[in-house]
Design a protein around this motif. Structure first.
Motif, mmCIF file in Angstrom:
data_model
loop_
_atom_site.group_PDB
_atom_site.id
_atom_site.type_symbol
_atom_site.label_atom_id
_atom_site.label_comp_id
_atom_site.label_asym_id
_atom_site.label_seq_id
_atom_site.Cartn_x
_atom_site.Cartn_y
_atom_site.Cartn_z
ATOM 1 N N UNK A 1 0.836 -1.203 0.000
ATOM 2 C CA UNK A 1 0.000 0.000 0.000
ATOM 3 C C UNK A 1 0.872 1.254 0.000
ATOM 4 N N UNK A 2 1.896 1.253 0.851
ATOM 5 C CA UNK A 2 2.785 2.420 0.936
ATOM 6 C C UNK A 2 3.479 2.674 -0.408
ATOM 7 N N UNK A 3 3.910 1.619 -1.073
ATOM 8 C CA UNK A 3 4.576 1.773 -2.371
ATOM 9 C C UNK A 3 3.588 2.323 -3.398
ATOM 10 N N UNK A 4 2.386 1.776 -3.414
ATOM 11 C CA UNK A 4 1.375 2.267 -4.364
ATOM 12 C C UNK A 4 1.039 3.736 -4.114
ATOM 13 N N UNK A 5 0.920 4.117 -2.863
ATOM 14 C CA UNK A 5 0.620 5.516 -2.551
ATOM 15 C C UNK A 5 1.756 6.428 -2.981
ATOM 16 N N UNK A 6 3.015 5.989 -2.800
ATOM 17 C CA UNK A 6 4.150 6.799 -3.261
ATOM 18 C C UNK A 6 4.154 6.911 -4.785
ATOM 19 N N UNK A 7 3.544 5.930 -5.460
ATOM 20 C CA UNK A 7 3.465 5.974 -6.919
ATOM 21 C C UNK A 7 2.302 6.839 -7.393
ATOM 22 N N UNK A 8 1.509 7.350 -6.457
ATOM 23 C CA UNK A 8 0.422 8.246 -6.822
ATOM 24 C C UNK A 8 -0.965 7.627 -6.798
ATOM 25 N N UNK A 9 -1.081 6.380 -6.358
ATOM 26 C CA UNK A 9 -2.399 5.758 -6.243
ATOM 27 C C UNK A 9 -3.075 6.317 -4.994
ATOM 28 N N UNK A 10 -4.332 6.702 -5.145
ATOM 29 C CA UNK A 10 -5.082 7.314 -4.048
ATOM 30 C C UNK A 10 -5.225 6.342 -2.873
ATOM 31 N N UNK A 11 -5.038 6.867 -1.662
ATOM 32 C CA UNK A 11 -5.237 6.067 -0.451
ATOM 33 C C UNK A 11 -6.708 5.695 -0.337
ATOM 34 N N UNK A 12 -6.972 4.536 0.246
ATOM 35 C CA UNK A 12 -8.348 4.122 0.475
ATOM 36 C C UNK A 12 -8.566 2.654 0.184
ATOM 37 N N UNK A 13 -9.791 2.216 0.453
ATOM 38 C CA UNK A 13 -10.114 0.799 0.330
ATOM 39 C C UNK A 13 -11.059 0.478 -0.825
#
Length: 185
Positions: free
Chosen positions: A123-135
């Motif tokens: 999740x942390x890697x995806x968020x650093x790549x610009x993917x929006x936080x959330x479920x």
């Protein structure tokens, strides 16, 4: 006691499988008496659970740094390489954990907790790549959960084939992760 005997227990698992392996086999393979084994463990399930616990602890120790890499591409490449290394080193125990996770509650909890730790890292890697936080389905946490379980299953099967299959599985999973993160070229 377990640390010194892990290789012998893993060999027994490989040769006999969990169901056929007995406490007597474990004691003999570890070079101790049944009484000595029972001093430390009450059953073969406890022995294998302890082995799984040590393995998942090792998995997490070896994987911690990956989530802390700033560049998502580097983090993904490092995570996949580390995953190959871990499956090469601990594939038998990891497959045993997966196989027993539905029938041995303690192993199921250990494996689920480990997966949750990896989901958090992904999740942390995806968020650093610009993917929006959330479920929600297109958000980082949901995507990370799906990626984690996809990677686990892909490596489970590849690890039964060969080291080359693990490398191919890694390349495929890395491509899917990069694509999911919007980083494919």
């Amino acid at each position: 006691m377990l640390g010194l005997r892990e290789a012998q227990i893993a060999t027994l698992l490989a040769q006999q499988g969990y169901d056929a392996m007995t406490v007597g086999d474990i004691a003999q393979g570890a070079g101790i008496t049944r009484g000595a084994l029972y001093f430390y463990f009450g059953s073969k399930q406890e022995v294998v659970t302890a082995l799984v616990a040590r393995t998942v602890e090792h998995l997490w120790e070896r994987s911690r740094a990956t989530a802390q890499t700033d560049d998502p591409r580097q983090a993904i490449a490092a995570a996949m390489q580390r995953t190959v290394e871990l499956w090469n080193e601990h594939g038998l125990i990891m497959r045993t954990a997966i196989d027993l996770s539905l029938t041995v509650p303690e192993i199921g909890e250990l494996w689920k907790h480990t997966a949750d730790l990896f989901v958090t890292a992904i999740t942390a890697v995806l968020e650093r790549a610009g993917i929006q936080a959330g479920t929600e389905p297109a958000q980082a946490s949901a995507m990370a959960r799906a990626l984690c379980w996809m990677i686990e299953r892909t490596f489970y099967h590849a690890s039964q084939e060969s080291r080359e299959q693990l490398q191919e599985a890694s390349a495929t999973c890395e491509h899917i992760w990069l694509t999911s993160a919007g980083l494919s070229t």
